[in-house]
Scaffold this motif. Sequence first.
Motif, PDB file in Angstrom:
ATOM      1  N   ALA A  25     -90.489 -90.667 -67.680  1.00  0.00           N
ATOM      2  CA  ALA A  25     -89.297 -90.517 -66.842  1.00  0.00           C
ATOM      3  C   ALA A  25     -89.658 -90.053 -65.437  1.00  0.00           C
ATOM      4  CB  ALA A  25     -88.321 -89.536 -67.486  1.00  0.00           C
ATOM      5  N   SER A  26     -90.587 -89.080 -65.337  1.00  0.00           N
ATOM      6  CA  SER A  26     -90.950 -88.566 -64.024  1.00  0.00           C
ATOM      7  C   SER A  26     -91.695 -89.609 -63.203  1.00  0.00           C
ATOM      8  CB  SER A  26     -91.812 -87.298 -64.161  1.00  0.00           C
ATOM      9  OG  SER A  26     -93.054 -87.594 -64.777  1.00  0.00           O
ATOM     10  N   LEU A  27     -92.531 -90.406 -63.863  1.00  0.00           N
ATOM     11  CA  LEU A  27     -93.246 -91.464 -63.153  1.00  0.00           C
ATOM     12  C   LEU A  27     -92.270 -92.533 -62.674  1.00  0.00           C
ATOM     13  CD1 LEU A  27     -96.442 -91.898 -65.371  1.00  0.00           C
ATOM     14  CD2 LEU A  27     -96.311 -90.912 -63.078  1.00  0.00           C
ATOM     15  N   ALA A  28     -91.308 -92.888 -63.508  1.00  0.00           N
ATOM     16  CA  ALA A  28     -90.317 -93.882 -63.107  1.00  0.00           C
ATOM     17  C   ALA A  28     -89.513 -93.394 -61.909  1.00  0.00           C
ATOM     18  CB  ALA A  28     -89.380 -94.186 -64.282  1.00  0.00           C
ATOM     19  N   ALA A  29     -89.169 -92.092 -61.925  1.00  0.00           N
ATOM     20  CA  ALA A  29     -88.419 -91.523 -60.803  1.00  0.00           C
ATOM     21  C   ALA A  29     -89.257 -91.528 -59.533  1.00  0.00           C
ATOM     22  CB  ALA A  29     -87.970 -90.107 -61.148  1.00  0.00           C
ATOM     23  N   ALA A  55     -90.257 -96.419 -53.623  1.00  0.00           N
ATOM     24  CA  ALA A  55     -89.750 -97.741 -53.244  1.00  0.00           C
ATOM     25  C   ALA A  55     -88.706 -97.647 -52.148  1.00  0.00           C
ATOM     26  CB  ALA A  55     -89.173 -98.452 -54.468  1.00  0.00           C
ATOM     27  N   ALA A  56     -88.048 -96.480 -52.056  1.00  0.00           N
ATOM     28  CA  ALA A  56     -87.016 -96.310 -51.033  1.00  0.00           C
ATOM     29  C   ALA A  56     -87.616 -96.078 -49.648  1.00  0.00           C
ATOM     30  CB  ALA A  56     -86.108 -95.141 -51.396  1.00  0.00           C
ATOM     31  N   GLN A  57     -88.913 -95.742 -49.599  1.00  0.00           N
ATOM     32  CA  GLN A  57     -89.573 -95.513 -48.311  1.00  0.00           C
ATOM     33  C   GLN A  57     -89.863 -96.855 -47.645  1.00  0.00           C
ATOM     34  OE1 GLN A  57     -90.077 -92.347 -47.177  1.00  0.00           O
ATOM     35  NE2 GLN A  57     -88.980 -91.733 -49.024  1.00  0.00           N
ATOM     36  N   LYS A  58     -89.722 -96.905 -46.357  1.00  0.00           N
ATOM     37  CA  LYS A  58     -89.996 -98.131 -45.618  1.00  0.00           C
ATOM     38  C   LYS A  58     -91.199 -97.918 -44.715  1.00  0.00           C
ATOM     39  CE  LYS A  58     -85.150 -99.561 -45.599  1.00  0.00           C
ATOM     40  NZ  LYS A  58     -85.361-100.602 -46.611  1.00  0.00           N
ATOM     41  N   ALA A  59     -92.057 -98.902 -44.644  1.00  0.00           N
ATOM     42  CA  ALA A  59     -93.269 -98.793 -43.830  1.00  0.00           C
ATOM     43  C   ALA A  59     -93.551-100.117 -43.143  1.00  0.00           C
ATOM     44  CB  ALA A  59     -94.463 -98.388 -44.703  1.00  0.00           C
ATOM     45  N   ALA A  60     -94.218-100.023 -42.029  1.00  0.00           N
ATOM     46  CA  ALA A  60     -94.648-101.214 -41.300  1.00  0.00           C
ATOM     47  C   ALA A  60     -96.166-101.185 -41.184  1.00  0.00           C
ATOM     48  CB  ALA A  60     -94.024-101.250 -39.910  1.00  0.00           C
ATOM     49  N   CYS A 114     -91.368 -94.979 -40.598  1.00  0.00           N
ATOM     50  CA  CYS A 114     -91.243 -93.795 -41.442  1.00  0.00           C
ATOM     51  C   CYS A 114     -92.409 -92.872 -41.131  1.00  0.00           C
ATOM     52  CB  CYS A 114     -91.244 -94.199 -42.918  1.00  0.00           C
ATOM     53  SG  CYS A 114     -91.175 -92.816 -44.061  1.00  0.00           S
ATOM     54  N   VAL A 115     -92.123 -91.641 -40.726  1.00  0.00           N
ATOM     55  CA  VAL A 115     -93.202 -90.741 -40.318  1.00  0.00           C
ATOM     56  C   VAL A 115     -93.411 -89.600 -41.287  1.00  0.00           C
ATOM     57  CG1 VAL A 115     -92.908 -91.273 -37.875  1.00  0.00           C
ATOM     58  CG2 VAL A 115     -91.582 -89.405 -38.878  1.00  0.00           C
ATOM     59  N   ASN A 116     -92.616 -89.523 -42.364  1.00  0.00           N
ATOM     60  CA  ASN A 116     -92.855 -88.447 -43.325  1.00  0.00           C
ATOM     61  C   ASN A 116     -93.917 -88.885 -44.323  1.00  0.00           C
ATOM     62  OD1 ASN A 116     -91.653 -89.967 -45.426  1.00  0.00           O
ATOM     63  ND2 ASN A 116     -89.615 -89.285 -44.787  1.00  0.00           N
ATOM     64  N   GLU A 117     -94.308 -87.984 -45.195  1.00  0.00           N
ATOM     65  CA  GLU A 117     -95.393 -88.251 -46.135  1.00  0.00           C
ATOM     66  C   GLU A 117     -94.886 -88.720 -47.481  1.00  0.00           C
ATOM     67  OE1 GLU A 117     -97.791 -84.783 -46.350  1.00  0.00           O
ATOM     68  OE2 GLU A 117     -98.497 -84.930 -44.277  1.00  0.00           O
ATOM     69  N   GLY A 118     -93.607 -89.007 -47.582  1.00  0.00           N
ATOM     70  CA  GLY A 118     -93.065 -89.514 -48.829  1.00  0.00           C
ATOM     71  C   GLY A 118     -92.705 -88.406 -49.792  1.00  0.00           C
ATOM     72  N   PRO A 119     -92.194 -88.753 -50.943  1.00  0.00           N
ATOM     73  CA  PRO A 119     -91.748 -87.753 -51.917  1.00  0.00           C
ATOM     74  C   PRO A 119     -92.924 -86.996 -52.516  1.00  0.00           C
ATOM     75  CG  PRO A 119     -91.666 -89.959 -52.863  1.00  0.00           C
ATOM     76  CD  PRO A 119     -91.972 -90.125 -51.402  1.00  0.00           C
ATOM     77  N   ALA A 120     -92.653 -85.765 -52.926  1.00  0.00           N
ATOM     78  CA  ALA A 120     -93.687 -84.952 -53.553  1.00  0.00           C
ATOM     79  C   ALA A 120     -94.006 -85.506 -54.939  1.00  0.00           C
ATOM     80  CB  ALA A 120     -93.214 -83.505 -53.662  1.00  0.00           C
ATOM     81  N   PRO A 121     -95.247 -85.348 -55.414  1.00  0.00           N
ATOM     82  CA  PRO A 121     -95.593 -85.838 -56.748  1.00  0.00           C
ATOM     83  C   PRO A 121     -94.830 -85.071 -57.815  1.00  0.00           C
ATOM     84  CG  PRO A 121     -97.358 -84.486 -55.851  1.00  0.00           C
ATOM     85  CD  PRO A 121     -96.386 -84.707 -54.746  1.00  0.00           C
ATOM     86  N   PRO A 122     -94.561 -85.697 -58.956  1.00  0.00           N
ATOM     87  CA  PRO A 122     -93.818 -85.005 -60.018  1.00  0.00           C
ATOM     88  C   PRO A 122     -94.599 -83.824 -60.567  1.00  0.00           C
ATOM     89  CG  PRO A 122     -94.724 -87.085 -60.815  1.00  0.00           C
ATOM     90  CD  PRO A 122     -94.931 -87.058 -59.324  1.00  0.00           C
ATOM     91  N   ALA A 123     -93.866 -82.792 -60.980  1.00  0.00           N
ATOM     92  CA  ALA A 123     -94.512 -81.593 -61.519  1.00  0.00           C
ATOM     93  C   ALA A 123     -95.172 -81.886 -62.856  1.00  0.00           C
ATOM     94  CB  ALA A 123     -93.484 -80.477 -61.658  1.00  0.00           C
TER      95      ALA A 123
END
Length: 255
Positions: A36-40, A46-51, A22-31
């Motif tokens: 609810a926003s932290l859970a999201a 968790a959907a990001q995969k890394a080695a 995975c070469v992206n920086e992951g999802p942006a932090p919640p506004a």
Amino acid sequence: MSSRSEDIPAVLRALRQAGALCVNEGPAPPAETTAASLAAAVEASAAQKAAVVYDVDALRANFALCNAAFASSFVHALSVKTAPLAFMVREAVAAGLGVECASFGECASALALGCKPEHVLFDSPAKTVPELRWALEVGITVNADNLVELERIEALIAERSARGAPPSASVLGFRINPIVAGGEIACFAVSTPDSKFGHPIHTPERREAVVGAFRRYAWLSALMVHTLALPARRCRCSPPEHARWSIWPTRSRRQ
């Protein structure tokens, strides 16, 4: 696939070309910060995969260099907080190193992974009475962080004596803060007047409290100090012959 350190860049490039990294920086932090926003955000992360790739040959070589560079009186210890992984602790123990721990859980894990009790160094700045009671029972090395912890240990030793328990095998020390410098990275500074770690000795009264503790507590047999880690090119001193502990890889402590 080879695990030699010189092969790692090529291996990583091959994995990236194959789409395995995975070469992206992951999802942006919640506004906004809500439950609810932290859970999201957690779910999205968790959907990001890394080695994570470790060079075990280099790790073992560094452990061997530590053992070769210092006198045999030293016990080098892996700081668990820098690499809280079971295989890393097992590698350190297999190389003859100890394990430096900042929590009860880390201490228990180190023992479960085969570290000798006397080579487990408990350095938490806020040890509870139950934690200290357990530490004395299993015989791990303990550094009291402040005068209150010294009083707790004294009471627990008296408690052990009252119930007929044998003297604890624990080596018991006292962590001081010499207040010598802030270090190159201010947020990691541990030797400044406002540090939460260790008993500061920047006034005559505070220094006398340290001397008084060693006079008062017959079981107190070690002095621990952690100031800052300097780049190797700036180190110009040799460890004293009586020093016992060296913490690896990001901490340098002598007891």
